[in-house]
Design a protein around this motif. Structure first.
Motif, PDB file in Angstrom:
ATOM      1  N   UNK A 115       0.872  -1.307  -0.134  1.00 55.36           N
ATOM      2  CA  UNK A 115      -0.014   0.062   0.062  1.00 55.36           C
ATOM      3  C   UNK A 115       0.955   1.349   0.074  1.00 55.36           C
ATOM      4  N   UNK A 116       0.468   2.350  -0.253  1.00 51.73           N
ATOM      5  CA  UNK A 116       0.986   3.727  -0.171  1.00 51.73           C
ATOM      6  C   UNK A 116       1.416   4.359  -1.636  1.00 51.73           C
ATOM      7  N   UNK A 117       1.062   3.613  -2.626  1.00 53.58           N
ATOM      8  CA  UNK A 117       1.320   4.258  -3.860  1.00 53.58           C
ATOM      9  C   UNK A 117       0.477   5.295  -4.140  1.00 53.58           C
ATOM     10  N   UNK A 118       0.776   6.279  -4.990  1.00 54.16           N
ATOM     11  CA  UNK A 118       0.161   7.361  -5.411  1.00 54.16           C
ATOM     12  C   UNK A 118       0.741   8.192  -6.395  1.00 54.16           C
ATOM     13  N   UNK A 119       0.168   9.154  -6.719  1.00 52.20           N
ATOM     14  CA  UNK A 119       0.691  10.404  -7.757  1.00 52.20           C
ATOM     15  C   UNK A 119       1.140  11.315  -7.135  1.00 52.20           C
ATOM     16  N   UNK A 120       2.562  11.724  -7.617  1.00 52.65           N
ATOM     17  CA  UNK A 120       2.978  13.113  -6.710  1.00 52.65           C
ATOM     18  C   UNK A 120       4.069  13.672  -7.929  1.00 52.65           C
ATOM     19  N   UNK A 121       4.288  14.937  -7.512  1.00 53.40           N
ATOM     20  CA  UNK A 121       5.045  15.603  -8.598  1.00 53.40           C
ATOM     21  C   UNK A 121       6.467  15.391  -8.044  1.00 53.40           C
ATOM     22  N   UNK A 122       7.448  15.619  -9.104  1.00 50.89           N
ATOM     23  CA  UNK A 122       8.986  15.642  -9.013  1.00 50.89           C
ATOM     24  C   UNK A 122       9.441  16.266  -7.744  1.00 50.89           C
ATOM     25  N   UNK A 123      10.330  15.647  -7.218  1.00 45.37           N
ATOM     26  CA  UNK A 123      10.658  16.154  -5.660  1.00 45.37           C
ATOM     27  C   UNK A 123       9.898  15.946  -4.713  1.00 45.37           C
ATOM     28  N   UNK A 124       8.736  15.013  -4.877  1.00 46.65           N
ATOM     29  CA  UNK A 124       7.824  14.660  -3.539  1.00 46.65           C
ATOM     30  C   UNK A 124       8.470  13.155  -2.927  1.00 46.65           C
ATOM     31  N   UNK A 125       7.786  12.980  -2.057  1.00 46.77           N
ATOM     32  CA  UNK A 125       7.948  11.930  -1.170  1.00 46.77           C
ATOM     33  C   UNK A 125       6.821  10.917  -0.933  1.00 46.77           C
ATOM     34  N   UNK A 126       6.975   9.525  -0.752  1.00 47.33           N
ATOM     35  CA  UNK A 126       6.069   8.758  -0.478  1.00 47.33           C
ATOM     36  C   UNK A 126       6.698   7.658   0.351  1.00 47.33           C
ATOM     37  N   UNK A 127       5.681   6.920   0.930  1.00 49.98           N
ATOM     38  CA  UNK A 127       6.138   5.971   2.058  1.00 49.98           C
ATOM     39  C   UNK A 127       5.281   4.526   1.488  1.00 49.98           C
ATOM     40  N   UNK A 128       5.982   3.696   1.252  1.00 46.72           N
ATOM     41  CA  UNK A 128       5.214   2.359   0.889  1.00 46.72           C
ATOM     42  C   UNK A 128       5.431   1.434   1.826  1.00 46.72           C
ATOM     43  N   UNK A 129       4.287   0.579   2.355  1.00 44.13           N
ATOM     44  CA  UNK A 129       4.021  -0.384   3.261  1.00 44.13           C
ATOM     45  C   UNK A 129       4.162  -1.692   2.782  1.00 44.13           C
ATOM     46  N   UNK A 130       4.284  -2.584   3.127  1.00 44.94           N
ATOM     47  CA  UNK A 130       4.047  -4.183   2.759  1.00 44.94           C
ATOM     48  C   UNK A 130       3.863  -4.842   4.227  1.00 44.94           C
ATOM     49  N   UNK A 131       2.795  -5.734   3.927  1.00 45.11           N
ATOM     50  CA  UNK A 131       2.632  -6.388   5.275  1.00 45.11           C
ATOM     51  C   UNK A 131       2.452  -7.979   4.912  1.00 45.11           C
ATOM     52  N   UNK A 132       3.102  -8.947   5.694  1.00 45.31           N
ATOM     53  CA  UNK A 132       3.143 -10.192   5.317  1.00 45.31           C
ATOM     54  C   UNK A 132       1.960 -11.091   6.094  1.00 45.31           C
ATOM     55  N   UNK A 133       1.211 -12.106   5.630  1.00 50.45           N
ATOM     56  CA  UNK A 133       0.410 -12.651   5.775  1.00 50.45           C
ATOM     57  C   UNK A 133       1.086 -14.010   6.712  1.00 50.45           C
ATOM     58  N   UNK A 134       2.119 -14.436   6.415  1.00 51.12           N
ATOM     59  CA  UNK A 134       2.849 -15.468   7.177  1.00 51.12           C
ATOM     60  C   UNK A 134       3.886 -14.920   8.332  1.00 51.12           C
ATOM     61  N   UNK A 135       3.726 -15.382   9.410  1.00 54.15           N
ATOM     62  CA  UNK A 135       4.609 -14.875  10.400  1.00 54.15           C
ATOM     63  C   UNK A 135       6.142 -15.485  10.139  1.00 54.15           C
ATOM     64  N   UNK A 136       6.284 -16.522   9.390  1.00 55.29           N
ATOM     65  CA  UNK A 136       7.326 -17.062   8.866  1.00 55.29           C
ATOM     66  C   UNK A 136       8.282 -16.186   8.027  1.00 55.29           C
ATOM     67  N   UNK A 137       7.771 -15.127   7.402  1.00 56.79           N
ATOM     68  CA  UNK A 137       8.275 -14.090   6.526  1.00 56.79           C
ATOM     69  C   UNK A 137       9.213 -13.281   7.193  1.00 56.79           C
ATOM     70  N   UNK A 138       9.040 -13.168   8.826  1.00 59.89           N
ATOM     71  CA  UNK A 138       9.727 -12.273   9.409  1.00 59.89           C
ATOM     72  C   UNK A 138      11.472 -12.689   9.535  1.00 59.89           C
TER      73      UNK A 138
END
Length: 123
Positions: free
Chosen positions: A7-30
């Motif tokens: 999640x976190x994708x968006x449309x921004x102008x050059x020079x801007x910032x974004x923060x993407x997130x990823x959540x795992x369903x399996x605890x083993x992914x840790x």
């Protein structure tokens, strides 16, 4: 059930910032190497960054100094902080987990994938 969700994708102008997130369903992914890849229209999937379970990081030259990857193993979460974005960063960004500790730059080495989140940077 999706293994990874971005999640976190968006449309921004050059020079801007974004923060993407990823959540795992399996605890083993840790315990696994996790990564961010991106794919622009008509292009192959490109590695952006990897992070081991003990937070050893790797960045593609094109994003070094602008992007920062981090993770919280307890919550099976990973983030990608993206600063000073340029139109060349426009792509669909995918979260991936390898299935083992060691990281790798090859997309084919990663076992678990999300469906991606779109980042569009306008000039």
């Amino acid at each position: 059930q999706a293994q990874l969700v971005e999640s976190g994708g968006d449309s921004v102008e050059a020079g801007g910032s974004l923060r993407l997130s990823c959540v795992g369903a399996q605890y083993a992914i840790r315990n696994y190497c996790m990564a961010w890849f991106r794919q622009a229209p008509g292009q192959g999937r490109e590695l952006v960054s990897t992070i081991t379970s003990d937070s050893i990081t790797y960045y593609a030259d094109s994003v070094k100094g602008r992007f920062t990857v981090s993770r919280d193993n307890g919550k099976v979460k990973m983030w990608l902080e993206m600063n000073n974005l340029t139109p060349e960063d426009t792509a669909r960004y995918f979260c991936a987990a390898k299935g083992e500790y060691e990281c790798d730059v090859r997309a084919t080495s990663f076992r678990f994938w999300g469906k991606g989140t779109q980042v569009t940077v306008s000039s």
